[in-house]
Design a protein around this motif. Sequence first.
Motif, mmCIF file in Angstrom:
data_model
loop_
_atom_site.group_PDB
_atom_site.id
_atom_site.type_symbol
_atom_site.label_atom_id
_atom_site.label_comp_id
_atom_site.label_asym_id
_atom_site.label_seq_id
_atom_site.Cartn_x
_atom_site.Cartn_y
_atom_site.Cartn_z
ATOM 1 N N THR A 180 0.822 -1.209 0.000
ATOM 2 C CA THR A 180 0.000 0.000 0.000
ATOM 3 C C THR A 180 0.856 1.258 0.000
ATOM 4 O O THR A 180 1.962 1.281 0.547
ATOM 5 N N LYS A 181 0.357 2.301 -0.636
ATOM 6 C CA LYS A 181 0.987 3.609 -0.579
ATOM 7 C C LYS A 181 0.797 4.190 0.820
ATOM 8 O O LYS A 181 -0.222 3.963 1.470
ATOM 9 N N LYS A 183 -0.035 7.066 2.008
ATOM 10 C CA LYS A 183 -0.666 8.386 1.881
ATOM 11 C C LYS A 183 -1.118 8.926 3.238
ATOM 12 O O LYS A 183 -0.973 10.125 3.513
ATOM 13 N N GLU A 186 1.920 10.096 5.113
ATOM 14 C CA GLU A 186 2.412 11.339 4.512
ATOM 15 C C GLU A 186 1.586 12.531 4.993
ATOM 16 O O GLU A 186 2.136 13.587 5.325
ATOM 17 N N GLU A 187 0.271 12.369 5.011
ATOM 18 C CA GLU A 187 -0.619 13.466 5.408
ATOM 19 C C GLU A 187 -0.368 13.891 6.849
ATOM 20 O O GLU A 187 -0.267 15.091 7.139
ATOM 21 N N TYR A 250 -9.499 4.038 -0.109
ATOM 22 C CA TYR A 250 -8.164 3.880 0.493
ATOM 23 C C TYR A 250 -8.256 3.886 2.015
ATOM 24 O O TYR A 250 -7.651 3.047 2.694
ATOM 25 N N HIS A 251 -9.042 4.825 2.549
ATOM 26 C CA HIS A 251 -9.171 4.928 4.009
ATOM 27 C C HIS A 251 -9.903 3.708 4.564
ATOM 28 O O HIS A 251 -9.596 3.237 5.660
#
Length: 282
Positions: A180-181, A183, A186-187, A250-251
Amino acid sequence: MAETFKTLEVVCPICSVMKNINIPEAIFSQKKFGSVKIQVPINAVCPEHQFIVFVDTKGKIRGYEKIDIQMLTVSPQAETEVTGKINLRNLIKTFGVYGILNLIHAKIFNYPTYILKDDIFEYNEDILNRIGDNILPEGYKGHKTIYLLEETAIDKIKVKDKDAFIMDTHQHIFQTPWITKLKFEEEIIKRALEIIDEEEQLKLLQQDIAFLAREVSYAISILQDVDGIYEDELLDKISKALSIKKISAYHMNLIKLFISRNISKKIASKIKNRVGEFLSVL
């Protein structure tokens, strides 16, 4: 015996600046992990960008990945004040931005983590696990997941956990057991790095992760009363109950992964994918 190096011709994937960098030959002697992710910080190749280089065991570059996170510039006085302290800024200096993203992901989702340490590494296992606990919500603290390895010969590493995250203290990443990325990580890191106050940075990380745990708690309250539910239906229920904008697919995967790795694989399996279920009957 003096350490030998291999020269790699690296090209910034953002601005195309090219520069040769030297990487220890020992990195490429290992065979069990396949490709290695090497973090290239700002000023190592170009003055503005940081990125990841994917290198195979023969020393051939297989690809690049951008890192779109910048650290705030602090005054020399503030820099001096935080030197030697355990804080997000110093941890990023040690492990790199991408390394920290992976370490946070491993801690949130309960992956065992092994760090190959050199002789000058200043932290011990207890300190690292305590830092990890500081960003987790209550109820998920206290599990030792980070282990230090003294072994310097990479090929001799013996790790029993197939789902382990493995890196060293020179910002080389040998194994990531997920595809998985990062993200979400990162946020929350970007938000934290917008704050100069070191204590507030960790508090903000904890708040963001606690909100994910809150979404997980509500999801479990629904899953306990059903035999199964489709992802989109669960997304709607969570969003309406918590009065938040509709959760992305994604979440939803993060919520499912959190439940699977921290609470119960059986409960997580109740979350059904409508498309996947349709394809399985074709």
